[in-house]
Design a protein around this motif. Structure first.
Motif, PDB file in Angstrom:
ATOM      1  N   PHE A 182       0.704  -0.894   0.266  1.00 18.19           N
ATOM      2  CA  PHE A 182      -0.280  -0.215   0.084  1.00 18.19           C
ATOM      3  C   PHE A 182       1.360   1.319  -0.214  1.00 18.19           C
ATOM      4  O   PHE A 182       0.276   2.315  -0.968  1.00 18.19           O
ATOM      5  CB  PHE A 182      -0.405   0.141   0.974  1.00 18.19           C
ATOM      6  CG  PHE A 182      -2.140   1.167   1.157  1.00 18.19           C
ATOM      7  CD1 PHE A 182      -2.869   0.947  -0.022  1.00 18.19           C
ATOM      8  CD2 PHE A 182      -1.723   1.895   1.905  1.00 18.19           C
ATOM      9  CE1 PHE A 182      -4.441   1.759   0.115  1.00 18.19           C
ATOM     10  CE2 PHE A 182      -2.982   3.248   1.870  1.00 18.19           C
ATOM     11  CZ  PHE A 182      -3.477   2.906   1.193  1.00 18.19           C
ATOM     12  N   PRO A 183       2.278   1.776   0.563  1.00 22.77           N
ATOM     13  CA  PRO A 183       2.778   2.733   0.726  1.00 22.77           C
ATOM     14  C   PRO A 183       3.403   2.665  -0.702  1.00 22.77           C
ATOM     15  O   PRO A 183       3.427   3.974  -1.308  1.00 22.77           O
ATOM     16  CB  PRO A 183       3.851   2.105   1.418  1.00 22.77           C
ATOM     17  CG  PRO A 183       3.659   1.536   2.682  1.00 22.77           C
ATOM     18  CD  PRO A 183       2.569   0.467   1.703  1.00 22.77           C
ATOM     19  N   ASP A 184       3.319   2.204  -1.717  1.00 21.68           N
ATOM     20  CA  ASP A 184       3.708   2.177  -2.746  1.00 21.68           C
ATOM     21  C   ASP A 184       2.726   3.034  -3.396  1.00 21.68           C
ATOM     22  O   ASP A 184       2.925   3.907  -4.961  1.00 21.68           O
ATOM     23  CB  ASP A 184       4.174   0.855  -3.724  1.00 21.68           C
ATOM     24  CG  ASP A 184       4.624  -0.226  -3.089  1.00 21.68           C
ATOM     25  OD1 ASP A 184       6.182   0.645  -2.704  1.00 21.68           O
ATOM     26  OD2 ASP A 184       4.605  -1.457  -2.928  1.00 21.68           O
ATOM     27  N   LEU A 185       1.489   2.742  -3.464  1.00 20.82           N
ATOM     28  CA  LEU A 185       0.516   3.950  -4.035  1.00 20.82           C
ATOM     29  C   LEU A 185       0.472   4.996  -3.411  1.00 20.82           C
ATOM     30  O   LEU A 185       0.873   5.787  -4.516  1.00 20.82           O
ATOM     31  CB  LEU A 185      -0.670   2.608  -3.293  1.00 20.82           C
ATOM     32  CG  LEU A 185      -1.537   3.445  -3.867  1.00 20.82           C
ATOM     33  CD1 LEU A 185      -1.852   3.303  -5.789  1.00 20.82           C
ATOM     34  CD2 LEU A 185      -3.330   2.738  -3.380  1.00 20.82           C
ATOM     35  N   LEU A 186       0.846   5.216  -2.292  1.00 17.87           N
ATOM     36  CA  LEU A 186       0.406   6.846  -1.603  1.00 17.87           C
ATOM     37  C   LEU A 186       1.822   7.218  -1.937  1.00 17.87           C
ATOM     38  O   LEU A 186       1.943   8.221  -2.569  1.00 17.87           O
ATOM     39  CB  LEU A 186       1.226   6.120  -0.045  1.00 17.87           C
ATOM     40  CG  LEU A 186      -0.319   5.542   0.829  1.00 17.87           C
ATOM     41  CD1 LEU A 186       0.420   5.638   1.931  1.00 17.87           C
ATOM     42  CD2 LEU A 186      -1.842   6.810   0.180  1.00 17.87           C
ATOM     43  N   VAL A 216      -6.505  -5.177  19.014  1.00 16.76           N
ATOM     44  CA  VAL A 216      -6.618  -5.300  17.771  1.00 16.76           C
ATOM     45  C   VAL A 216      -5.339  -4.077  17.229  1.00 16.76           C
ATOM     46  O   VAL A 216      -4.526  -3.513  17.467  1.00 16.76           O
ATOM     47  CB  VAL A 216      -7.401  -3.480  18.629  1.00 16.76           C
ATOM     48  CG1 VAL A 216      -8.089  -2.839  16.561  1.00 16.76           C
ATOM     49  CG2 VAL A 216      -8.796  -3.848  18.672  1.00 16.76           C
ATOM     50  N   TYR A 217      -5.556  -4.775  15.247  1.00 14.50           N
ATOM     51  CA  TYR A 217      -4.595  -4.918  14.510  1.00 14.50           C
ATOM     52  C   TYR A 217      -5.506  -4.214  13.892  1.00 14.50           C
ATOM     53  O   TYR A 217      -5.943  -4.690  12.650  1.00 14.50           O
ATOM     54  CB  TYR A 217      -3.636  -5.883  14.433  1.00 14.50           C
ATOM     55  CG  TYR A 217      -2.755  -5.677  13.457  1.00 14.50           C
ATOM     56  CD1 TYR A 217      -1.422  -5.956  13.523  1.00 14.50           C
ATOM     57  CD2 TYR A 217      -2.882  -6.089  11.882  1.00 14.50           C
ATOM     58  CE1 TYR A 217      -1.030  -6.243  12.603  1.00 14.50           C
ATOM     59  CE2 TYR A 217      -1.757  -5.846  10.965  1.00 14.50           C
ATOM     60  CZ  TYR A 217      -0.942  -5.838  11.601  1.00 14.50           C
ATOM     61  OH  TYR A 217      -0.100  -6.364  10.603  1.00 14.50           O
ATOM     62  N   ASP A 218      -4.877  -2.094  13.530  1.00 13.42           N
ATOM     63  CA  ASP A 218      -5.389  -1.436  12.728  1.00 13.42           C
ATOM     64  C   ASP A 218      -4.733  -1.050  11.260  1.00 13.42           C
ATOM     65  O   ASP A 218      -4.162   0.216  11.766  1.00 13.42           O
ATOM     66  CB  ASP A 218      -6.295  -0.525  13.500  1.00 13.42           C
ATOM     67  CG  ASP A 218      -7.102   0.963  12.925  1.00 13.42           C
ATOM     68  OD1 ASP A 218      -7.458   0.081  11.396  1.00 13.42           O
ATOM     69  OD2 ASP A 218      -7.287   1.552  13.081  1.00 13.42           O
ATOM     70  N   PRO A 219      -5.070  -1.412  10.326  1.00 18.83           N
ATOM     71  CA  PRO A 219      -4.177  -0.957   9.573  1.00 18.83           C
ATOM     72  C   PRO A 219      -5.078  -0.040   8.444  1.00 18.83           C
ATOM     73  O   PRO A 219      -4.906   0.376   7.637  1.00 18.83           O
ATOM     74  CB  PRO A 219      -3.728  -2.133   8.319  1.00 18.83           C
ATOM     75  CG  PRO A 219      -5.316  -2.777   8.615  1.00 18.83           C
ATOM     76  CD  PRO A 219      -5.514  -2.853  10.212  1.00 18.83           C
ATOM     77  N   VAL A 220      -6.514   0.292   8.782  1.00 18.04           N
ATOM     78  CA  VAL A 220      -7.299   1.064   8.064  1.00 18.04           C
ATOM     79  C   VAL A 220      -7.576   2.311   8.637  1.00 18.04           C
ATOM     80  O   VAL A 220      -7.209   3.187   7.937  1.00 18.04           O
ATOM     81  CB  VAL A 220      -8.598   0.122   8.608  1.00 18.04           C
ATOM     82  CG1 VAL A 220      -9.867   1.225   7.007  1.00 18.04           C
ATOM     83  CG2 VAL A 220      -8.510  -1.649   8.302  1.00 18.04           C
ATOM     84  N   GLY A 221      -7.672   2.507   9.368  1.00 22.82           N
ATOM     85  CA  GLY A 221      -7.135   3.844  10.396  1.00 22.82           C
ATOM     86  C   GLY A 221      -9.775   4.218  10.054  1.00 22.82           C
ATOM     87  O   GLY A 221      -9.988   3.389  10.161  1.00 22.82           O
ATOM     88  N   VAL A 257      -1.887   0.866  16.177  1.00 20.32           N
ATOM     89  CA  VAL A 257      -1.618   2.246  14.865  1.00 20.32           C
ATOM     90  C   VAL A 257      -0.477   1.192  13.508  1.00 20.32           C
ATOM     91  O   VAL A 257       0.921   1.094  14.327  1.00 20.32           O
ATOM     92  CB  VAL A 257      -1.601   2.935  15.439  1.00 20.32           C
ATOM     93  CG1 VAL A 257      -2.365   4.116  14.190  1.00 20.32           C
ATOM     94  CG2 VAL A 257      -2.832   3.872  16.312  1.00 20.32           C
ATOM     95  N   ILE A 258      -1.513   0.715  12.867  1.00 22.39           N
ATOM     96  CA  ILE A 258      -0.782   0.577  11.903  1.00 22.39           C
ATOM     97  C   ILE A 258      -0.488   0.942  10.246  1.00 22.39           C
ATOM     98  O   ILE A 258       0.492   1.937   9.767  1.00 22.39           O
ATOM     99  CB  ILE A 258      -1.232  -0.955  11.380  1.00 22.39           C
ATOM    100  CG1 ILE A 258      -1.339  -1.659  12.367  1.00 22.39           C
ATOM    101  CG2 ILE A 258       0.257  -1.688  10.143  1.00 22.39           C
ATOM    102  CD1 ILE A 258      -0.310  -2.705  13.754  1.00 22.39           C
ATOM    103  N   GLY A 259      -1.535   2.041   9.921  1.00 20.37           N
ATOM    104  CA  GLY A 259      -1.860   2.448   8.895  1.00 20.37           C
ATOM    105  C   GLY A 259      -3.588   2.826   8.898  1.00 20.37           C
ATOM    106  O   GLY A 259      -4.137   2.978   9.877  1.00 20.37           O
ATOM    107  N   PHE A 260      -3.076   3.949   7.487  1.00 17.95           N
ATOM    108  CA  PHE A 260      -4.512   4.541   7.414  1.00 17.95           C
ATOM    109  C   PHE A 260      -4.641   4.083   5.801  1.00 17.95           C
ATOM    110  O   PHE A 260      -4.735   5.025   5.481  1.00 17.95           O
ATOM    111  CB  PHE A 260      -4.812   5.927   8.022  1.00 17.95           C
ATOM    112  CG  PHE A 260      -3.664   6.546   9.447  1.00 17.95           C
ATOM    113  CD1 PHE A 260      -4.452   6.091  10.471  1.00 17.95           C
ATOM    114  CD2 PHE A 260      -2.254   6.683   9.196  1.00 17.95           C
ATOM    115  CE1 PHE A 260      -3.816   6.470  11.051  1.00 17.95           C
ATOM    116  CE2 PHE A 260      -1.654   6.709  10.504  1.00 17.95           C
ATOM    117  CZ  PHE A 260      -2.543   6.590  11.594  1.00 17.95           C
TER     118      PHE A 260
END
Length: 332
Positions: free
Chosen positions: A41-45, A211-216, A235-238
């Motif tokens: 996903f970071p590649d897209l950002l 809780v494992y949250d890559p969504v936000g 907090v993994i990502g958004f």
């Protein structure tokens, strides 16, 4: 060599493929002949200029790669020509060859193929760091995974089960949740049609431990409200795009923690621990305890299609770009 290039920030369709000179290693570098490059996903950002790393144009995106060392620069002592390796960099890896610093490159044990190896650093490395180092997840605890059908989500299901947790997978469709069940999830929640907080409280009346949250986005607060005393919210990502604003009184009332997980910074600040964690991941793969779910491989030249699939939330698990070298080797 062929390389995928971002010449102007924008959507995946704006990427181009061009021929560039092969790199030559500088002192302290090696050149890796790329076989596989995982898409994250970071590649897209990065290509949209929405990430914390800001490369200068033009550049090749891609940060996770597996291949073979073809040349080494002066002063390199830990790697040799012919070594099978994986590496992570903020960008530059969607190419047939890439020059990398010696410290970025890690040898791959026998028995792990290039495509699988290319998926183990970012997704599984992030999750190992999150669950082992940051949450200290223990056997018997309940782990909730948001965005559970994505690459990091599936890695959290698998590693959570290896660590002995009860795993509740949350995703937006029944077909995604079927993949989660197949990867070991004990319970599932479809948060597109179920009330997330109510469903989690029904499945875990005493609260969820991690809780494992890559969504936000909108799901963060309901998940936090379902936490147990001394719970850990990772907090993994958004991926949803919105950074949630959390009422901090919830952490006071529940005696719980909100814990940041910045894997990229961790690899640079704690390189020895990073390599220890990766060695454990390699061992789990070789023992068959984890197996990355690779939904599709794309030729390197179709990087824009792979990134578009990710942008449109069509990817379950991982997608990987493969070079002509890997395609030829797999055909033999």
């Amino acid at each position: 060599m062929k390389a995928v290039l971002c010449k102007a920030f924008g959507p995946p369709a704006s990427l181009v493929v061009e021929d560039l000179p092969s790199p030559t290693p500088e002192a302290g570098q090696v050149v890796v002949s790329v076989h596989a490059a995982s898409v994250n996903f970071p590649d897209l950002l990065v290509i949209q200029d929405k990430y914390q790393f800001k490369p200068s144009l033009p550049f090749s995106p891609g940060g996770e790669v597996s291949g073979i060392v073809t040349s080494v620069g002066a002063g390199v002592t830990s790697l040799a020509v012919g070594d099978r390796v994986v590496a992570w960099a903020p960008y530059g890896c969607f190419a047939e060859e890439v020059a990398l610093g010696e410290g970025q490159v890690i040898q791959v044990p026998d028995g792990i193929d290039h495509v699988t190896a290319s998926t183990l650093l970012v997704a599984y490395g992030t999750t190992h760091h999150a669950l082992v180092d940051r949450a200290s997840l223990r056997a018997g605890e309940t782990l909730v995974v948001l965005g559970a059908a994505g690459g990091v989500g599936i890695s959290a299901i698998e590693i959570g089960k290896v660590l002995g947790a009860r795993v509740i997978a949350c995703a937006s469709s029944d077909d995604k949740l079927e993949v989660c069940r197949a990867r070991g999830a004990d319970e599932v929640v479809n948060y597109s049609r179920e009330d997330l907080k109510a469903r989690l409280k029904a499945l875990a009346p005493n609260g969820v431990d991690v809780v494992y949250d890559p969504v936000g986005g909108a799901f963060a607060e309901p998940a936090l409200r379902a936490m147990a005393w001394r719970g850990r919210y990772l907090v993994i990502g958004f991926a949803a795009g919105d950074i949630p604003k959390i009422p901090l009184n919830l952490t006071l009332l529940k005696g719980c923690s909100i814990v940041g997980v910045f894997w990229g910074s961790f690899t640079m600040r704690e390189p020895e621990r990073y390599r220890e964690g990766l060695a454990e991941l390699f061992g789990w793969v070789r023992e068959g305890r984890i197996q990355p779910h690779i939904e599709q491989t794309y030729p390197l030249e179709q990087a824009s299609s792979a990134l578009s699939a990710m942008a449109e939330r069509r990817v379950k698990g991982k997608v990987v770009l493969v070079t002509a070298r890997e395609a030829a080797a797999s055909a033999r």
